[in-house]
Scaffold this active site. Structure first.
Site, mmCIF file in Angstrom:
data_model
loop_
_atom_site.group_PDB
_atom_site.id
_atom_site.type_symbol
_atom_site.label_atom_id
_atom_site.label_comp_id
_atom_site.label_asym_id
_atom_site.label_seq_id
_atom_site.Cartn_x
_atom_site.Cartn_y
_atom_site.Cartn_z
ATOM 1 N N GLU B 50 0.951 -1.168 0.071
ATOM 2 C CA GLU B 50 -0.103 -0.081 0.148
ATOM 3 C C GLU B 50 0.964 1.282 0.133
ATOM 4 O O GLU B 50 1.763 1.436 0.958
ATOM 5 C CB GLU B 50 -0.819 0.043 1.255
ATOM 6 C CG GLU B 50 -2.322 -0.590 0.873
ATOM 7 C CD GLU B 50 -3.209 -0.436 2.097
ATOM 8 O OE1 GLU B 50 -3.164 0.481 2.723
ATOM 9 O OE2 GLU B 50 -4.169 -1.354 2.296
ATOM 10 N N ASP B 61 -6.597 9.667 9.934
ATOM 11 C CA ASP B 61 -5.414 9.300 10.383
ATOM 12 C C ASP B 61 -4.853 9.594 11.801
ATOM 13 O O ASP B 61 -5.168 10.898 12.029
ATOM 14 C CB ASP B 61 -4.353 9.428 9.314
ATOM 15 C CG ASP B 61 -4.477 8.544 8.141
ATOM 16 O OD1 ASP B 61 -4.410 7.323 8.309
ATOM 17 O OD2 ASP B 61 -4.482 9.094 7.013
#
Ligand code: PLP
Lengths: 406, 279
Positions: B50, B61
């Site tokens: 990723e 996040d």
């Protein structure tokens, strides 16, 4: 703009996906999506529920102090020597700004949804104070995210929030201003979706927030329209409001959008000038992008990274703008103009001395535009301005700039 | 949908173990170092990569990935450069699937069609875009599928059975199950809850179901991998990079090695996963 076909009404948006033209939408993480759909459902029901509307109106009258007065600013009008100037006095509301109109509406929704905790973001602290206030009034715990820079420059409001029982969490990410506070509020929300209601303070964010906040704030324009008709027997020639995220502006604009003869002007923060990056003029100097749940005009670089804006007023210090404003700009119905820090500061002082009203720095931007326009207009013409908040919170900032001992 | 992705998951199925999917931020702390990290990943045991696309406002996040994004942006990373990373990586590896992960705005500003064309030519196999739920499929998902790039959707604990079909409808490659309501870097929830959720999702799809958020150690990978077709590790890797940097945030002498060491450990976790499952 001339080529854009004009819709039958400027007041019919958004569509069912929350779009105003290409703007708006629901750009959120999957975790939040079910909740946002629930909120939309609850909002649809509340909108047409007479009991909800009655509770809202009662609280408006007895808690906020609505209707707010429409005031003819006689000495300012005389001083500028042109158009008659009227203020919609939202600064007289409980807690000192228009923000409370939206907070009362949303807290009633939170209650209906069975949520037990309120979070909010704030820039100037006005929305934080209004959120903390309604949270106290309805018995909810409340967490307010506020950029660390703003915590410093809006100290009186931080203290008010704490007195009201809210927890103020300073956000140090980024520049520590409004957009960073909003990021942090969104992070809290995804973590606590089950019990938490996110009370967004402006007409931005994912659908249904822009529509919902607009509808709660439209009480400003609905009242002002009736009041000016009563005072003058006709509609104003120009309506002016300052635009941060855009809630006080859309609130006063919306009821006038279909009155073609009424010119409508939104005032963005020009900061230290549009040449560099020290401003917050998302429409005048930005480009379309996607942030905080909606597509709208943003201050960003060519790589799609969001820039930190600057404004003397913490409440305008947001690099985006509500999606409905982006649409109104794109079809040419509303004109958006920048006002610089210094012009706002001058307007702040002028109003204080001429009318005995200390305005917040946010509506001081709208006022600076009034000061530019009024002298060029005829004495029979009328300007209506949204005086969205009072300046008590700003006296330390202004005092510092003016070099005054406090 | 891309051969690399399908082949990889087919091979893992034959091997009888879950995939180790490793996230790192493109350009963290600088282009060259992050290219070297990327090149080292397959050798250390990563099955799928990723590749994080930095964004100034990463709303989903936690601090570790926020700071990685800031380091990358400060180092001059852009979406073009992140595509360039993939292109360079592909010169030496045409097997390991690459999934780009991030937020929509940089892609929107780059231009969706141009981005998809450039992503295909750079050898990208899939996209994970956090702020594009199924309601926004017209933006990027449908165009991506039309051009042959997987659009990997996130399913979360709030995605109930009623909503799941809509979430799975245009998903391809694999399904990414987010183990908790929260942001990246949070603590791992009870693995038994996670395996229950994975089973629920598997009842609705034939696609591999991979789990991310909260997986930090080989033990976590082993526990979560017992039920899932893959485990995603992000914040732990990014934190490992952060810990290896010099005082002023530049790559340290051991940055790449530090990542490799961590990934090798995680790889033993996924290899042990099915032994637990078989018990
Ligand atoms: C008094 C006042 N006016 C205006 C604003 C700007 O917000 P909006 O554009 O949503 O009205 C603020 C924000 O804090 C404010 O406090």
């Amino acid at each position: 703009m001339n080529q854009t076909p004009q819709p039958n009404s400027f007041r019919s948006g958004p569509d069912e996906d929350g779009r105003f033209g290409i703007f708006g939408g629901r750009f959120v993480a999957e975790t939040l999506m079910p909740l946002i759909l629930d909120l939309q459902g609850e909002w649809e029901k509340a909108k047409t529920d007479p009991a909800f509307q009655k509770e809202l109106a009662d609280l408006g009258a007895h808690y906020i102090g609505r209707p707010s007065p429409l005031y003819f600013a006689e000495r300012l009008t005389e001083h500028l020597g042109g158009a008659k100037i009227y203020f919609k006095r939202e600064e007289l509301n409980h807690t000192g700004s228009h923000k409370i109109n939206n907070c009362i509406g949303q807290i009633l929704l939170a209650k209906r949804m069975g949520k037990t905790r309120i979070i909010a973001e704030t820039g100037a602290g006005q929305h934080g104070v209004a959120s903390a206030t309604v949270a106290a009034r309805f018995g909810f715990p409340c967490v307010v995210y506020m950029g660390a820079t703003d915590v410093e420059r809006q100290a009186p409001n931080v203290f008010r929030m704490k007195l009201l029982g809210a927890e103020v969490k300073p956000v140090t990410a980024g520049n520590g201003t409004l957009k960073d506070a909003m990021n942090e509020a969104l992070r809290d929300w995804v973590t606590n979706v089950d019990d938490t209601y996110y009370l967004i303070g402006t007409a931005a964010g994912p659908h249904p927030y822009p529509e919902m906040v607009r509808d709660f704030q439209s009480v400003i324009g609905v009242e002002a329209r009736e009041q000016i008709l009563e005072a003058e027997g006709r509609l104003p020639d120009v309506v002016i409001a300052a635009v941060g995220g855009g809630s006080n502006a859309i609130g006063i604009f919306h009821p006038f959008l279909d009155d073609q003869e009424v010119k409508i002007v939104g005032v963005e923060a020009g900061g230290r000038g549009l040449q560099g990056e020290e401003h917050c003029a998302s429409i005048t100097a930005g480009t379309p992008g996607v942030l905080h749940g909606n597509r709208t005009y943003l201050l960003q670089n060519e790589d799609g990274q969001i820039l930190e804006g600057h404004s003397i007023s913490a409440g305008l210090d947001y690099p985006g703008i509500g999606p409905e404003h982006s649409w109104l700009h794109s079809i040419g119905r509303v004109e958006y103009v920048p006002i610089m820090d210094q012009e706002a500061l001058d307007a702040f002082q002028l109003l204080t001395r001429l009318e005995g009203i200390i305005p917040a720095l946010e509506p001081s931007h709208a006022l600076a535009e009034v000061i530019k326009r009024a002298p060029k207009m005829g004495k029979e013409e009328i300007i209506l301005m949204n005086l969205s908040g009072r300046g008590d919170k700003d006296i330390f900032t202004v005092g510092k700039i003016l070099g005054m001992e406090l | 949908m891309t051969a690399r992705m399908d082949n990889r998951f087919a091979a893992l199925k034959a091997e009888g173990r879950p995939a180790l999917i490793t996230y790192f931020m493109g350009g963290d702390p600088d282009f060259e170092t992050s290219l070297n990290i990327m090149k080292a990943l397959p050798g250390a045991g990563a099955d799928v990569i990723e590749l994080g696309m930095p964004f100034s406002d990463p709303m989903a996040d936690g601090p570790a990935i926020q700071m990685a994004g800031q380091r990358a942006l400060k180092g001059g990373q852009t979406l073009s450069k992140t595509l360039e990373l993939a292109r360079k990586f592909r010169e030496g590896d045409n097997e390991t699937p690459i999934v780009m992960m991030g937020y929509y705005n940089p892609i929107y500003v780059y231009g969706v069609d141009k981005f998809l064309d450039d992503a295909i030519s750079a050898g990208i196999d899939g996209l994970i875009v956090v702020d594009l739920p199924p309601e926004m499929d017209d933006e990027l998902c449908i165009p991506a599928l039309a051009k042959g790039i997987n659009f990997i959707r996130l399913a979360t604990p709030t995605t109930d059975d009623k909503r799941l079909p809509a979430v799975l409808k245009n998903t391809s490659g694999f399904v990414y199950y987010v183990s908790m309501n929260g942001i990246t870097g949070s603590a791992l929830p009870d693995p038994s809850l996670v395996s229950g959720a994975v089973k629920r999702i598997k009842g609705h799809t034939k696609l591999p179901v991979c789990v991310g958020f909260g997986v930090k150690t080989a033990d976590h990978a082993k526990a979560i991998g017992a039920a899932a077709d893959g485990v995603v590790v992000g914040s732990a890797i990014v934190a490992q990079i952060a810990g290896s940097l010099t005082k002023d945030g530049a790559a340290g002498p051991d940055t790449v090695a530090a990542v490799s060491t961590l990934v090798r450990g995680l790889a033993t976790g996924v290899r042990a996963a099915r032994l637990v499952a078989a018990e």
